[in-house]
Design an enzyme around this catalytic site. Structure first.
Site, PDB file in Angstrom:
ATOM      1  N   HIS A  94      39.003 -26.493 -11.371  1.00 35.43           N
ATOM      2  CA  HIS A  94      38.155 -26.630 -12.562  1.00 35.43           C
ATOM      3  C   HIS A  94      38.697 -25.722 -13.664  1.00 35.43           C
ATOM      4  O   HIS A  94      39.216 -24.644 -13.393  1.00 35.43           O
ATOM      5  CB  HIS A  94      36.705 -26.258 -12.231  1.00 35.43           C
ATOM      6  CG  HIS A  94      35.748 -26.632 -13.313  1.00 35.43           C
ATOM      7  ND1 HIS A  94      35.581 -25.871 -14.448  1.00 35.43           N
ATOM      8  CD2 HIS A  94      34.924 -27.699 -13.448  1.00 35.43           C
ATOM      9  CE1 HIS A  94      34.686 -26.450 -15.234  1.00 35.43           C
ATOM     10  NE2 HIS A  94      34.277 -27.566 -14.655  1.00 35.43           N
ATOM     11  N   GLU A 166      38.831 -33.625 -17.452  1.00 35.73           N
ATOM     12  CA  GLU A 166      37.899 -32.812 -18.227  1.00 35.73           C
ATOM     13  C   GLU A 166      38.645 -32.136 -19.369  1.00 35.73           C
ATOM     14  O   GLU A 166      39.268 -31.094 -19.169  1.00 35.73           O
ATOM     15  CB  GLU A 166      37.297 -31.714 -17.345  1.00 35.73           C
ATOM     16  CG  GLU A 166      36.368 -32.190 -16.270  1.00 35.73           C
ATOM     17  CD  GLU A 166      35.407 -31.070 -15.864  1.00 35.73           C
ATOM     18  OE1 GLU A 166      34.202 -31.274 -15.949  1.00 35.73           O
ATOM     19  OE2 GLU A 166      35.876 -29.991 -15.486  1.00 35.73           O
TER      20      GLU A 166
END
Length: 248
Positions: A94, A166
């Site tokens: 992430h 993302e």
């Protein structure tokens, strides 16, 4: 057909008692969902959440893991531990891990291979920063991250991997890529997977969009041909909001 996957990344929110309350509210709201539903609480909540969602259609994810099974790695959690408490998915790489904890592409790759070898499904996050985007480096950055993350992943295992695109500039900022922009990048990710594993395998890999996904914009993303779901942040902390996204 790829089954959509909607995953809620709670980040560093919700104590164990708050986590139980949230999933108890969520269960009846998503019981008829066509998409695969995943909740991704902090480590300390996992056991309690696993207990509450047992026998429902909600799957459990973890926000990170270390690549070794055990050892002197203070503060880390191993894939063996996650597997035993009923975790199915694990988020790897992430942007917040890359940014604050200096995770590199090499570390991400080690975690991906370790997750797969322990029968955990990785949700591998890739994405460019605002400066990289402004410099026209989006594809270069994202496709390099994708290739590096998948090094050594077998043809058999590639379909267990979920990729989450993302854009870093869209996470928690309220800004988001247009569905069309997101779809173009995701299409390029799929083409890269096709170069590595062949078109048939690439068509089976699910690729999510993440970055300020909300109830009022989810349908636009899901209408695009190559977007197979969403990795949801803030909106997954409210049962009604997350359910609206799941039931888009």
């Amino acid at each position: 057909m790829r089954r959509p996957i909607i995953a809620g990344n709670w980040k560093m929110h919700k104590t164990p008692s708050e986590a139980v309350k949230l999933v108890e509210e969520l269960i009846p709201l998503v019981k008829d969902a066509k998409a695969e539903v995943v909740v991704i609480p902090p480590f300390v909540d996992l056991t309690e959440v696993a207990r509450v969602i047992k026998g429902t259609n909600i799957l459990l994810g973890a926000q990170n893991m270390f690549w070794e099974e055990k050892g002197a790695y203070t503060g880390e959690i191993s894939p063996v531990m996650l597997k035993e408490i009923g975790v199915t998915y694990v988020v790897i790489g992430h942007s917040e891990r890359r940014q604050y904890f200096k995770e590199t592409d090499e570390m991400v790759n080690k975690k991906v291979l370790s997750a797969l070898s322990h029968d955990l499904k990785p949700i591998v996050c890739v994405g460019e920063s605002l400066s990289q985007r402004e410099e026209g480096k989006t594809y270069d950055v994202v496709l390099t991250q994708t290739r590096e993350a998948l090094k050594g992943v077998s043809e058999e295992d590639i379909t267990k991997v979920v990729i989450a695109y993302e854009p870093v500039w869209a996470i928690g900022t309220g800004k988001n890529a247009t569905p069309q922009d997101a779809n173009e990048v995701i299409k390029a990710i799929r083409n890269t997977i096709a170069e590595l594993y062949g078109k048939d395998k690439a068509e089976m890999v699910r690729i999510q969009y993440g970055g300020s996904v909300k109830p009022d914009n989810i349908s636009g993303f899901m209408a695009e041909s190559d977007i197979d779901g969403a990795l949801v942040g803030g909106a997954s902390l409210v049962a009604e909001d997350f359910a609206k996204i799941v039931n888009y």
